[in-house]
Design an enzyme around this catalytic site. Structure first.
Site, short mmCIF file in Angstrom:
data_model
loop_
_atom_site.label_atom_id
_atom_site.label_comp_id
_atom_site.label_asym_id
_atom_site.label_seq_id
_atom_site.Cartn_x
_atom_site.Cartn_y
_atom_site.Cartn_z
N CYS A 182 0.84 -1.21 0.00
CA CYS A 182 0.00 0.00 0.00
C CYS A 182 0.87 1.26 0.00
O CYS A 182 1.55 1.55 0.98
CB CYS A 182 -0.91 -0.05 1.23
SG CYS A 182 -1.75 1.49 1.63
N CYS B 226 0.12 3.74 2.76
CA CYS B 226 0.59 3.18 4.03
C CYS B 226 2.09 3.45 4.20
O CYS B 226 2.55 3.85 5.27
CB CYS B 226 0.35 1.68 4.10
SG CYS B 226 -1.39 1.19 4.01
#
Length: 128
Positions: free
Chosen positions: A30, A33
């Site tokens: 991600c 993230c």
């Protein structure tokens, strides 16, 4: 304080403890993230009295499912075992610092009273 990794086994005890716990649900694939990780880590260094934890949603799929994670990153904040904040998306450092201040300023006796009133209302509704 450095961030700690949570698992399905350590999550309940960690978030149920007294004090403030910030939990970042993330995955290595991600991009947002990965972009949020240094911010989360840097803010954790400013607050050694607070637990900053991470849950790898790929390794802990059962935990992510039980927590209702639908998008990542998702940040959850617990205070004295009570979930007081949950929001998907990466936060800028200033916003994360402000969130920490707001959580620390919460009147937990008032929060517990509100929860008790809500539960009592739900019991009355269920009984009628």
């Amino acid at each position: 304080m450095a961030t700690i990794d949570l698992t399905e086994a350590t999550f309940p005890e960690t978030v149920g403890a007294e004090g403030t716990v910030l939990v970042d649900f993330w995955a290595s694939w991600c991009g947002p993230c990965r972009a949020f990780a240094p911010t989360f880590s840097a803010v954790s260094e400013n607050h050694p009295d607070i637990t900053f934890a991470k849950v790898d949603t790929e390794a802990e799929q059962g935990l992510a499912g039980a927590a209702g994670i639908q998008s990542i990153p998702t940040l959850m904040v617990f205070r004295d075992g009570i979930l007081v904040f949950s929001q998907p998306g990466a936060l800028p450092a200033a916003t994360l610092e402000d969130l920490v201040s707001q959580v620390q300023a919460l009147d937990m006796d008032d929060i517990r009273r509100q929860i008790a009133e809500s539960e009592a209302d739900a019991e009355v509704d269920a009984g009628s």
